[in-house]
Structure formats: C-alpha cells, structure tokens
Design a protein around this motif. Structure first.
Motif, mmCIF file in Angstrom:
data_model
loop_
_atom_site.group_PDB
_atom_site.id
_atom_site.type_symbol
_atom_site.label_atom_id
_atom_site.label_comp_id
_atom_site.label_asym_id
_atom_site.label_seq_id
_atom_site.Cartn_x
_atom_site.Cartn_y
_atom_site.Cartn_z
ATOM 1 N N ASN A 188 0.814 -1.275 0.168
ATOM 2 C CA ASN A 188 0.108 -0.021 0.026
ATOM 3 C C ASN A 188 1.085 1.152 0.097
ATOM 4 O O ASN A 188 2.101 1.015 -0.206
ATOM 5 N N ASP A 189 0.227 2.339 0.225
ATOM 6 C CA ASP A 189 0.790 3.527 0.127
ATOM 7 C C ASP A 189 1.562 3.979 1.239
ATOM 8 O O ASP A 189 2.158 5.053 1.626
ATOM 9 N N ASP A 190 1.398 3.340 2.400
ATOM 10 C CA ASP A 190 1.966 3.692 3.977
ATOM 11 C C ASP A 190 3.393 3.903 3.800
ATOM 12 O O ASP A 190 3.811 4.757 4.666
ATOM 13 N N PHE A 191 4.269 3.389 2.810
ATOM 14 C CA PHE A 191 5.612 3.665 2.841
ATOM 15 C C PHE A 191 6.130 4.602 1.800
ATOM 16 O O PHE A 191 7.299 4.694 1.740
ATOM 17 N N ASN A 192 5.414 5.346 1.218
ATOM 18 C CA ASN A 192 5.612 6.248 0.101
ATOM 19 C C ASN A 192 5.701 7.567 0.967
ATOM 20 O O ASN A 192 4.786 8.621 0.764
ATOM 21 N N ARG A 193 6.648 7.770 1.663
ATOM 22 C CA ARG A 193 6.882 8.847 2.542
ATOM 23 C C ARG A 193 8.176 9.757 2.360
ATOM 24 O O ARG A 193 9.021 9.457 1.336
ATOM 25 N N THR A 194 8.269 10.924 2.910
ATOM 26 C CA THR A 194 9.168 11.910 2.578
ATOM 27 C C THR A 194 10.511 11.588 3.493
ATOM 28 O O THR A 194 10.409 10.703 4.227
ATOM 29 N N TRP A 195 11.395 12.302 3.101
ATOM 30 C CA TRP A 195 13.099 12.081 3.874
ATOM 31 C C TRP A 195 12.637 12.676 5.156
ATOM 32 O O TRP A 195 13.318 11.548 6.172
ATOM 33 N N ALA A 196 12.013 13.668 5.739
ATOM 34 C CA ALA A 196 11.937 13.742 7.014
ATOM 35 C C ALA A 196 11.080 12.882 7.653
ATOM 36 O O ALA A 196 11.361 12.376 8.851
ATOM 37 N N GLU A 197 10.090 12.088 7.022
ATOM 38 C CA GLU A 197 9.282 11.144 7.858
ATOM 39 C C GLU A 197 10.186 9.897 7.870
ATOM 40 O O GLU A 197 9.840 9.377 8.988
ATOM 41 N N TYR A 198 10.834 9.450 6.955
ATOM 42 C CA TYR A 198 11.765 8.444 7.473
ATOM 43 C C TYR A 198 12.949 8.762 8.334
ATOM 44 O O TYR A 198 13.214 7.785 9.042
ATOM 45 N N ARG A 199 13.273 9.874 8.415
ATOM 46 C CA ARG A 199 14.377 10.245 9.504
ATOM 47 C C ARG A 199 13.648 10.209 10.807
ATOM 48 O O ARG A 199 14.100 9.595 11.852
ATOM 49 N N ASN A 200 12.648 10.708 11.274
ATOM 50 C CA ASN A 200 11.683 10.724 12.382
ATOM 51 C C ASN A 200 11.057 9.219 12.656
ATOM 52 O O ASN A 200 10.819 9.101 13.795
ATOM 53 N N GLY A 201 10.874 8.448 11.648
ATOM 54 C CA GLY A 201 9.820 7.353 11.822
ATOM 55 C C GLY A 201 8.240 7.678 11.798
ATOM 56 O O GLY A 201 8.024 8.716 11.807
ATOM 57 N N PHE A 202 7.467 6.708 11.770
ATOM 58 C CA PHE A 202 6.100 6.616 11.220
ATOM 59 C C PHE A 202 5.349 5.357 11.588
ATOM 60 O O PHE A 202 6.088 4.260 11.598
ATOM 61 N N GLY A 203 4.074 5.341 11.420
ATOM 62 C CA GLY A 203 3.296 4.277 11.677
ATOM 63 C C GLY A 203 2.943 3.765 13.031
ATOM 64 O O GLY A 203 3.185 4.516 14.124
#
Length: 299
Positions: free
Chosen positions: A151-166
């Motif tokens: 799905n699109d849950d991992f289609n994230r930005t650089w800032a989101e990948y730095r900070n974590g999500f989910g």
C-alpha cells in the motif's frame, strides 16, 4: 550589613531632629530669647533622649529582620540540597534501570512476552519499541520495520523516514535517526523476512548491520548474509538511503519514486525498474528486527 543599616538610621534620625529644631527655631525666632544657653542645653537634652529611645528600637527591629532573613536563606539552601540529591538519585536510578534494547528486556524465552516496551539507547531519550521473543530461546529482537501489505503507507518523505512513522502493532518504521543510535551503540545482527508469492517467505540473517548518520545519508554496512538464494538483493553494502523527495547526483531517488517507498537503493535498482516482479518484491510484506551481536545465537 548591620552597621550600614544602623548608620543609616542614625543619619535619618539626626536629619529629622535637625528639621524639627529648624522649624522650632524658625517659629520661635519672632520671639526674643532671654537665655540662649538654656535653650541650647534643653535642645541637646531632648535630642539625646530621642536618640536613646528611638535608635535602639529601630536597630533592634533591623537585627530581628536580619536574623529572619538568615533563617529563610538557610532553609532555602537546605531545600535546594534535598532537591539536588533527589534529582541525582532519580536520574542515576533511571539510567541503571532503563534497558537499552529488547535484548535486555527479553534476555531469554522465559523472561516475558512479545509486546511494547520502553528502551533508552546511548545518548537518547526513552522511546517505545516492539520487542519480539526469540523462538529458539535467545535474546529478544527489536522491531525496526514492519510492512503488512502493499500500500502507500511507506511512500513517505525524507523527514518522515528520519523521524519514523506508523504504529508499533501495524505498518511501522522506527526512523533512521533511532536506527543509527541503536546500531552505533553496539554491534547488531539483522533478521529480515520478505513475503513473496502467495505465502512464501524468504528469511535472511546478517551478522553485522550498521546504519551511518545523516551526514553519510544513512549509509548501510552489512556482512555475511546467511541466505545465499535471495531472488533479488534487497540490501547492499555501502548503499545510501533515498526517498522520493531527495535529490541526488546519482538520481537513485528515481528508484524511490518508481518503487513508491524509501529504501537503501543502489544503481542496481535502475536495472529492475521495468520489472513488475521486482516492484512487487521490493514492496512485499517485510519485517526487520535487530539485536546485539553479543547475544551470539545462530538461527
């Protein structure tokens, strides 16, 4: 301080009396004095009595006030010492009792169940992680990546990948900064599971897994994958992390755009961009867990 206060009182007292005397003389100047000497002696006597009666009284009040201030300051000093001792004791206790990883929380299979716990890696504030027990009885694993479906849950930005999500119990990524802190504090193993096809799982364990800091674009270091039959290379040594919004000279962000997720991409990914199989493989349900190499349990 006391002597300055007492001197000040004396000066004020003299000033008041001089004003009183001046007013008196002014008022009485219209009347001739038959005996100036008697008048002066009378004034000196009144002045001496006034100073004796009132200066001691004022000075006594200053002494009492000064003593009260000293007592308050003493109590404040004692209270500050108690607060500092309590803070130091609490801080030291927290540092000792807070585990650094899931391996310390679940050192073996009988230590507890999989679930959400708090850890405090080196030089970081506490945060929640999902810990998994090891089915073979070894140290627990810390979940760093979980993707349950395409799905699109991992289609994230650089800032989101730095900070974590989910969510820890659902699709989740711990964040590149935290991943760096965990892997740099102590050598880590990585266990990775990838689902492909209807119900096929490809499992792999890397004896060493290190992620660099932001200055290296979270460069990946891995060694000794145990699975030699991987369909594609999901992880490559010295790969750098790319997201759809990160520009680079290598243009590997194009891979992130095409795949719809941030990842450690290399030039190899460009060879597979038109491959539907690769797209489904890279986006397939995946989990990644880590634990210190000191656990030294081979699965």
């Amino acid at each position: 301080m006391f002597f300055l206060q007492r001197g000040f009182v004396t000066i004020v007292t003299f000033s008041i009396l001089i004003l009183i005397y001046t007013d008196t003389v002014s008022c009485d100047s219209q009347q001739a004095s038959e005996n100036p000497s008697d008048e002066l002696n009378s004034f000196v006597t009144v002045l001496a009595e006034y100073m004796l009666n009132h200066t001691d009284e004022v000075s006594s009040r200053f002494i009492k006030d000064e003593q009260t201030i000293k007592e308050v300051l003493q109590k404040q000093t004692e209270l500050n010492k108690e607060i500092n001792v309590h803070h130091t004791t609490t801080t030291n206790a927290d540092e000792i009792s807070t585990p650094r990883s899931c391996a310390e929380i679940l050192p073996n299979l009988s230590a507890g169940n999989s679930g959400i716990y708090n850890i405090t890696p080196l030089n970081m504030s506490p945060f929640e992680v999902f810990c998994l027990t090891d089915p073979k009885g070894g140290c627990g694993w810390t979940l760093v990546w979980r993707r349950n479906e395409i799905n699109d849950d991992f289609n994230r930005t650089w800032a989101e990948y730095r900070n974590g999500f989910g969510e820890l119990t659902d699709n989740f990524f711990i964040g590149l900064d935290k991943l760096y802190a965990l892997t740099i504090a102590e050598p880590q193993q990585l266990r990775m599971g990838i689902k492909y096809g209807s119900n096929n799982w490809e499992l792999d364990i890397f004896d060493e897994f290190v992620v660099g800091n932001v200055c290296t674009q979270y460069e990946l270091v891995i060694t000794n994958p145990q699975n030699k039959r991987r369909i594609f290379k999901r992880l490559n040594k010295r790969a750098h992390f790319f997201t759809k919004d990160l520009s680079s000279s290598s243009k590997n962000e194009e891979c992130a755009k095409a795949m719809g997720m941030g990842w450690w991409y290399t030039d190899d990914c460009k060879n597979y961009l038109k491959s539907r199989v690769y797209y489904r493989y890279i986006n397939s349900p995946t989990y990644m867990v880590i634990r210190p190499q000191s656990c030294d349990i081979k699965n």
